[in-house]
Design a protein around this motif. Structure first.
Motif, PDB file in Angstrom:
ATOM      1  N   LEU A   7      39.847  46.923  40.092  1.00 42.28           N
ATOM      2  CA  LEU A   7      39.505  45.733  39.326  1.00 42.28           C
ATOM      3  C   LEU A   7      38.350  45.007  39.991  1.00 42.28           C
ATOM      4  O   LEU A   7      38.223  44.989  41.221  1.00 42.28           O
ATOM      5  N   GLY A   9      36.031  41.311  39.920  1.00 41.72           N
ATOM      6  CA  GLY A   9      35.996  39.924  39.488  1.00 41.72           C
ATOM      7  C   GLY A   9      34.576  39.488  39.196  1.00 41.72           C
ATOM      8  O   GLY A   9      33.641  39.815  39.923  1.00 41.72           O
ATOM      9  N   GLN A  10      34.432  38.736  38.141  1.00 41.97           N
ATOM     10  CA  GLN A  10      33.105  38.360  37.684  1.00 41.97           C
ATOM     11  C   GLN A  10      32.563  37.157  38.451  1.00 41.97           C
ATOM     12  O   GLN A  10      33.276  36.189  38.700  1.00 41.97           O
ATOM     13  N   GLY A  11      31.321  37.212  38.806  1.00 38.43           N
ATOM     14  CA  GLY A  11      30.602  36.052  39.281  1.00 38.43           C
ATOM     15  C   GLY A  11      29.933  35.385  38.094  1.00 38.43           C
ATOM     16  O   GLY A  11      29.414  36.066  37.207  1.00 38.43           O
ATOM     17  N   GLY A  12      29.961  34.070  38.041  1.00 42.63           N
ATOM     18  CA  GLY A  12      29.382  33.388  36.894  1.00 42.63           C
ATOM     19  C   GLY A  12      30.218  33.495  35.648  1.00 42.63           C
ATOM     20  O   GLY A  12      29.706  33.317  34.540  1.00 42.63           O
ATOM     21  N   GLY A  13      31.492  33.783  35.795  1.00 42.05           N
ATOM     22  CA  GLY A  13      32.390  33.903  34.650  1.00 42.05           C
ATOM     23  C   GLY A  13      33.812  34.032  35.133  1.00 42.05           C
ATOM     24  O   GLY A  13      34.084  33.997  36.338  1.00 42.05           O
ATOM     25  N   ASN A  14      34.727  34.166  34.216  1.00 39.31           N
ATOM     26  CA  ASN A  14      36.141  34.177  34.595  1.00 39.31           C
ATOM     27  C   ASN A  14      36.818  35.509  34.287  1.00 39.31           C
ATOM     28  O   ASN A  14      38.029  35.586  34.247  1.00 39.31           O
ATOM     29  N   LYS A  15      36.022  36.542  34.091  1.00 39.41           N
ATOM     30  CA  LYS A  15      36.611  37.806  33.663  1.00 39.41           C
ATOM     31  C   LYS A  15      37.036  38.676  34.845  1.00 39.41           C
ATOM     32  O   LYS A  15      36.394  38.676  35.894  1.00 39.41           O
ATOM     33  N   ILE A  16      38.096  39.403  34.609  1.00 41.32           N
ATOM     34  CA  ILE A  16      38.503  40.461  35.526  1.00 41.32           C
ATOM     35  C   ILE A  16      38.326  41.774  34.778  1.00 41.32           C
ATOM     36  O   ILE A  16      38.864  41.956  33.691  1.00 41.32           O
TER      37      ILE A  16
ATOM     38  N   VAL B  58      40.009  43.143  31.380  1.00 44.13           N
ATOM     39  CA  VAL B  58      41.454  43.325  31.227  1.00 44.13           C
ATOM     40  C   VAL B  58      42.219  42.028  31.461  1.00 44.13           C
ATOM     41  O   VAL B  58      43.410  41.947  31.170  1.00 44.13           O
ATOM     42  N   ALA B  59      41.566  41.039  32.010  1.00 38.58           N
ATOM     43  CA  ALA B  59      42.246  39.769  32.255  1.00 38.58           C
ATOM     44  C   ALA B  59      41.180  38.709  32.453  1.00 38.58           C
ATOM     45  O   ALA B  59      39.975  39.007  32.464  1.00 38.58           O
ATOM     46  N   GLN B  60      41.629  37.492  32.590  1.00 36.66           N
ATOM     47  CA  GLN B  60      40.709  36.392  32.817  1.00 36.66           C
ATOM     48  C   GLN B  60      41.447  35.281  33.530  1.00 36.66           C
ATOM     49  O   GLN B  60      42.670  35.199  33.492  1.00 36.66           O
ATOM     50  N   LEU B  61      40.675  34.452  34.175  1.00 39.39           N
ATOM     51  CA  LEU B  61      41.239  33.282  34.831  1.00 39.39           C
ATOM     52  C   LEU B  61      40.978  32.081  33.941  1.00 39.39           C
ATOM     53  O   LEU B  61      39.850  31.600  33.843  1.00 39.39           O
ATOM     54  N   GLY B  62      42.029  31.632  33.295  1.00 42.14           N
ATOM     55  CA  GLY B  62      41.895  30.521  32.360  1.00 42.14           C
ATOM     56  C   GLY B  62      42.277  30.956  30.969  1.00 42.14           C
ATOM     57  O   GLY B  62      42.375  32.144  30.666  1.00 42.14           O
ATOM     58  N   VAL B 154      39.537  27.322  32.302  1.00 41.82           N
ATOM     59  CA  VAL B 154      38.625  28.450  32.474  1.00 41.82           C
ATOM     60  C   VAL B 154      37.846  28.302  33.784  1.00 41.82           C
ATOM     61  O   VAL B 154      37.298  27.239  34.073  1.00 41.82           O
ATOM     62  N   GLN B 155      37.815  29.355  34.556  1.00 38.64           N
ATOM     63  CA  GLN B 155      37.133  29.348  35.841  1.00 38.64           C
ATOM     64  C   GLN B 155      35.684  29.808  35.686  1.00 38.64           C
ATOM     65  O   GLN B 155      35.346  30.547  34.770  1.00 38.64           O
ATOM     66  N   ASP B 156      34.858  29.347  36.606  1.00 41.04           N
ATOM     67  CA  ASP B 156      33.444  29.720  36.575  1.00 41.04           C
ATOM     68  C   ASP B 156      33.133  30.909  37.471  1.00 41.04           C
ATOM     69  O   ASP B 156      32.070  31.512  37.355  1.00 41.04           O
ATOM     70  N   GLU B 157      34.016  31.190  38.385  1.00 38.34           N
ATOM     71  CA  GLU B 157      33.815  32.321  39.295  1.00 38.34           C
ATOM     72  C   GLU B 157      35.177  32.928  39.614  1.00 38.34           C
ATOM     73  O   GLU B 157      36.157  32.204  39.763  1.00 38.34           O
ATOM     74  N   VAL B 158      35.214  34.231  39.711  1.00 34.54           N
ATOM     75  CA  VAL B 158      36.399  34.905  40.254  1.00 34.54           C
ATOM     76  C   VAL B 158      36.072  35.217  41.715  1.00 34.54           C
ATOM     77  O   VAL B 158      35.290  36.112  42.006  1.00 34.54           O
ATOM     78  N   LEU B 161      40.260  38.841  44.611  1.00 37.70           N
ATOM     79  CA  LEU B 161      41.433  39.471  43.994  1.00 37.70           C
ATOM     80  C   LEU B 161      42.241  40.134  45.100  1.00 37.70           C
ATOM     81  O   LEU B 161      41.683  40.668  46.059  1.00 37.70           O
ATOM     82  N   ALA B 172      44.755  36.059  42.150  1.00 40.49           N
ATOM     83  CA  ALA B 172      43.311  35.892  41.983  1.00 40.49           C
ATOM     84  C   ALA B 172      42.944  34.467  42.374  1.00 40.49           C
ATOM     85  O   ALA B 172      43.689  33.527  42.096  1.00 40.49           O
ATOM     86  N   GLY B 191      47.143  43.289  37.807  1.00 34.39           N
ATOM     87  CA  GLY B 191      46.097  42.290  37.730  1.00 34.39           C
ATOM     88  C   GLY B 191      45.973  41.619  36.383  1.00 34.39           C
ATOM     89  O   GLY B 191      44.978  40.941  36.125  1.00 34.39           O
ATOM     90  N   MET B 194      47.235  36.711  34.176  1.00 31.83           N
ATOM     91  CA  MET B 194      47.037  35.762  35.256  1.00 31.83           C
ATOM     92  C   MET B 194      47.505  34.361  34.837  1.00 31.83           C
ATOM     93  O   MET B 194      47.022  33.813  33.851  1.00 31.83           O
TER      94      MET B 194
END
Lengths: 163, 727
Positions: A7, A9-16, B58-62, B154-158, B161, B172, B191, B194
């Motif tokens: 997996l 993690g996105q920079g500048g966003g919230n996507k995995i 596949v997922a998101q934070l927020g 909603v997050q701006d950065e991940v 993990l 995360a 993962g 979330m």
């Protein structure tokens, strides 16, 4: 189901993201490509005519591959955009299938009316091959091996590959 | 350059197999003919190059919700949960996190409601009984009213993990720029799903986007803020080191007395990792001498919360920061920027530190990875390899990093944001260089299918990748048993559901699904608990008194469920032993008292009119959250009575004083609720009769919900009928 998943993690966003899925990066296309190192089949300062490329591909993907010869550091599509890149169209296969193709590198010589009057081949010392896809699709694509076919015009001492 | 073909004769060929990968530096005369000057987005193996696959979300934070949501069933004033659906229109898919807000079309005053609990995931285009704060305004909301969400979660950065393998869950770390908050989420072992856990830290703006080291040790996940400057001025820039308890959903600061005089104080390690059965932290001295970037500390064996002040190492010269520590096969390798140490030994008696490389260190803290006891890392001179025990070896030559690069190769980003991970799928060590300007990430990939002959290639991810991790979904084996549910103990708004984990492996997650059969809502997942033993129970809340419920339980491991329980939309088909029904008590037990406090009536004037104020109060049966209404009529008959006022009881155990509805007038009679009844005096020339009615859920049935008496018999009021006669 794989034993593990990767997996990201996105920079500048919230996507995995999960890696190893599909043929785009979150909906954005990417390109596979290879550019070989230079070879001089006639030796340094020698000359050869490069007549064709054997292509071995294993695939299920329907994809068009684009091949550009680079002779003496000049990509021939910059000189002959009507001829290069040579396009190799692969049709989708239900299971992984290895196919071998011979692509001629000839350049048609046309008169002012556009009628073919002959053909010529790239000629020079150093040869490179640039290959890239014209847009990936679902399925697998494995570049096996390329072979460049040549004929020596003027030979010097053969370079010796390492090891 | 272009010439005619000469005599037609058999022609030789030169083979150019792709699988040898990059070799850009050996020189034209000696370079392997079969190697490439540029190979991108392929996986190298056995002389071949397979085009890599893509990445997909596949997922998101927020929270997020695709489709148009509507209220599913009218909600009355004072309600603090609603159901939503798609109203038969567009597909409704997504997740709503606690903290997200929404407004409902047509609601009086357009109040903003804030989601609590959850996360709330759509099941069959609907979410049932989503709770929130900010009760529904007077007048309620209509069925099928449009709902508009704002996803503040909603997050701006991940940022990072991590797979918490001891708990079979994932964690995360997200970052929100707008309020500079570091937020922790917990998800499944794969993962996904979330769910927001907490927002433990707020870094200073000078920190920029934080970076974290995470390390799991003895069922806790430790998080250290990787920032070199600890406290350059008055304020700390480096955040405290904390640990996450994924069972309790808590994030706790690690507090330790490291100098023996200051008592337990917050620790601010620059990084953490595990070695043997120790937790290792670096970059922090003691509370009285904090800025010691060359210090490496180890916890007590088997106890990552206990640290002996004397258990530390000094890696080289003071002031030169340790970048990272990483376990090799036989030692703990300690990287500084341009030299490398290793800690050998296995306990306090045998531990020792020594330098193993005087020239090469680590370019940035997250640029080393261990694969099979060997550490691959990126030095100031490029990638290298070490197994400890001696100088590292160069891996950079084929990349020819100082030579001009392929012109159209995406530019690398800042090394400080770069990181690396081993991807076991393609068996590739990857160094990610995310570029904030282009939004693209260059990856140097080292194929380790044959570790003695590693091969390089470039990858270009079309997204800025900030972190990556390998996850191990407990998915290869489905849960072999199932939960056997026992007898439910219903309450008026809660229910205690016990079950036995039959044939469990021990890492199952039990999901508890409920259906309000009285209201006809679809099944929804009310809760989930990680395995803690053969016998477990769960107290589910938010239920409606007198309603009939169906409960269904199932086991989950990773993405797999126990046999027969795979269908989320139809738990009716789950194993019979995993299902049961129960009826919430109607127990809005009649209030022990519903009357007016003697002596508390008062008058006040406003707008040239005189009003009378009565305090009415009643007992509530338990500290539960219930909505209520008081009806009034000029006749002692409930028929025709109108709502005079309404409100919401509160959990007196935790919220007794600030509801505005509960106050000291209750005196020694607790728990109770009080409300003001205010009437314009000159309108009250005839007696008024009042009924307290339980209205939670919005389904009042005259005669059934009447409490304090029956229709025509408002018991309490008989004792103190209100009669506001003219003055």
């Amino acid at each position: 189901m794989p034993d593990s998943i990767f997996l990201l993690g996105q920079g500048g966003g919230n996507k995995i993201f999960q890696g190893g899925v599909g043929y785009q990066d979150d909906g954005v296309a990417y390109v596979s490509r290879g550019r070989s190192n230079r070879v001089a089949p006639a030796g340094v300062k020698g000359e050869a005519v490069f007549t064709g490329v054997f292509f071995s591909i294993t695939h299920t993907m329907a994809v068009t591959l684009k091949i550009v010869p680079v002779v003496d550091d000049v990509a021939l599509n910059t000189l002959f955009p009507d001829t290069y890149p040579v396009e190799l169209v692969l049709l989708a296969k239900p299971e992984r299938t290895m196919e071998r193709f011979l692509l001629a590198l000839s350049i048609p010589m046309r008169d002012s009316a556009g009628v073919d009057r002959g053909k010529a081949y790239p000629r020079g010392c150093w040869f490179q091959l640039l290959v890239y896809d014209g847009g990936l699709a679902a399925g697998d694509l494995v570049y096996e091996v390329d072979e460049v076919e040549y004929q020596i015009v003027r030979q010097t001492a053969q370079i010796v590959p390492a090891s | 350059m272009v010439g005619a073909l000469m005599a037609d004769q058999p022609r030789p060929t030169i083979s150019l197999p792709w699988g040898e990968g990059l070799d850009r530096a050996s020189g034209l005369a000696v370079v392997e003919k079969s190697s490439y000057a540029d190979v991108r987005n392929v996986i190298l193996y056995d002389g071949k190059a397979e085009v890599r696959k893509g990445i997909t979300q596949v997922a998101q934070l927020g929270g997020s919700l695709a489709g148009a949501p509507f209220v599913n069933g009218a909600a009355i004033a004072g309600a603090t949960h609603i159901s939503i659906d798609n109203n038969g229109a567009s597909t409704l898919v997504g997740t709503i996190q606690p903290g997200d807000t929404f407004v409902i079309a047509g609601e009086a005053g357009s109040p903003v409601h804030t989601v609590t609990g959850g996360p709330w995931m759509t099941v069959g285009n609907a979410i049932a009984a989503m709770t929130f704060t900010g009760a529904i305004a007077a007048g309620g909301v209509a069925d099928n009213a449009a709902v508009t969400f704002t996803f503040t979660s909603v997050q701006d950065e991940v940022l990072e993990l991590e797979a918490v393998r001891s708990k079979n869950v994932s964690v995360a770390i997200g970052f929100k720029r707008s309020n500079l908050s570091v937020n922790v989420f917990k998800g499944s072992s794969s993962g996904q799903n979330m769910a927001f856990m907490g927002a433990p830290y707020n870094p200073k703006a000078a920190v920029g986007i934080p970076r974290y080291f995470l390390a799991e040790s003895y069922r806790k996940l430790f998080m250290a803020h990787e920032f070199q400057l600890l406290k350059p001025g008055v304020d700390y820039l480096r955040l405290p080191t904390g640990y996450i308890d994924t069972d309790a959903n808590t994030i706790i600061d690690l507090s330790v007395d490291l100098d023996g005089v200051s008592g337990a104080q917050k620790v601010r390690f620059r990084g953490v990792t595990t070695y043997l059965n120790y937790l290792v932290g670096w970059g922090y001295g003691t509370f009285s001498d904090e800025d010691r970037p060359e210090i490496v500390r180890v916890s007590l064996a088997g106890d990552p919360l206990s640290w002996d002040p004397q258990h530390y190492f000094i890696a080289g010269q003071g002031g030169q920061p340790v970048q990272a520590c990483m376990a090799a096969a036989q030692s703990l390798v300690v990287f500084k920027e341009s030299e490398t140490y290793e800690i050998v030994g296995y306990d306090r008696r045998t531990f020792g530190i020594r330098i193993i490389d005087h020239l090469f260190g680590l370019i940035a803290p997250r640029m080393a990875m261990a694969v099979g006891g060997v550490i691959y890392f990126w030095s100031l001179q490029g990638p290298r390899i070490t197994g400890g025990g001696g100088e590292s070896k160069d891996l950079a030559v084929p990349l020819d990093l100082t030579a001009p690069e392929p012109t159209d190769l995406t530019a690398p980003g800042d090394p400080a944001a770069a990181f690396c991970r081993y991807d076991p799928g393609p068996r590739m060590a990857k160094w990610f260089w995310p570029n904030e300007a282009t939004g693209v990430t260059r990856v140097y990939g080292l194929s380790l299918r044959n570790p003695t002959h590693p091969k390089w290639s470039y990858w270009e991810y079309q997204r800025r990748i900030r972190c990556a991790q390998v996850f191990f979904p407990a998915a290869t084996i489905a849960p072999p048993g199932h939960p056997d549910v026992g007898g439910v103990t219903p309450g008026s708004s809660t229910a205690l559901i016990p079950w036995t984990n039959t044939a469990a492996i021990g890492d199952e997650v039990t999901e508890i699904w409920l259906k309000d059969t009285t209201a006809g809502t679809p099944y929804y997942k009310a809760d989930e608990l990680v395995y803690t033993g053969v016998s477990m129970s769960d107290l589910v809340s938010g239920l409606i008194p007198t309603h009939h419920y169906a409960a269904a339980l199932r086991h989950r491991r990773g993405l797999l469920y126990n046999a027969g329980a795979e269908d989320t939309t139809n738990p009716v088909g789950w194993p019979a032993g995993s299902r049961t029904t129960f009826i919430e008590t109607g127990a809005v037990a009649a209030p022990a008292r519903f009357d007016f406090e003697a002596g508390l009536d008062s008058f006040f004037d406003a707008g040239h009119k005189r009003y009378i104020r009565h305090i009415v109060q009643w007992l509530i049966p338990s500290p539960i959250t219930l909505g209520w209404r008081i009806y009034e009529n000029t006749a002692n008959v409930f028929a025709g009575a109108a709502v005079f006022t309404s409100g919401k009881s509160h959990d007196l155990a935790t919220d007794g004083a600030n509801s505005g509805l509960v106050d000291e007038v209750c005196g020694d009679v607790t728990p109770c609720v009080s409300a003001e009844l205010v009437r314009l005096q000159d309108l009250a020339s005839t007696p008024y009769y009042y009924w307290l009615v339980e209205v939670e859920g919005g389904t009042y049935t005259p005669g059934l919900g009447l409490v304090g008496g029956t229709e025509g018999d408002p018991k309490a009021l008989e004792e103190n009928p209100i009669n506001y006669g003219p003055i």
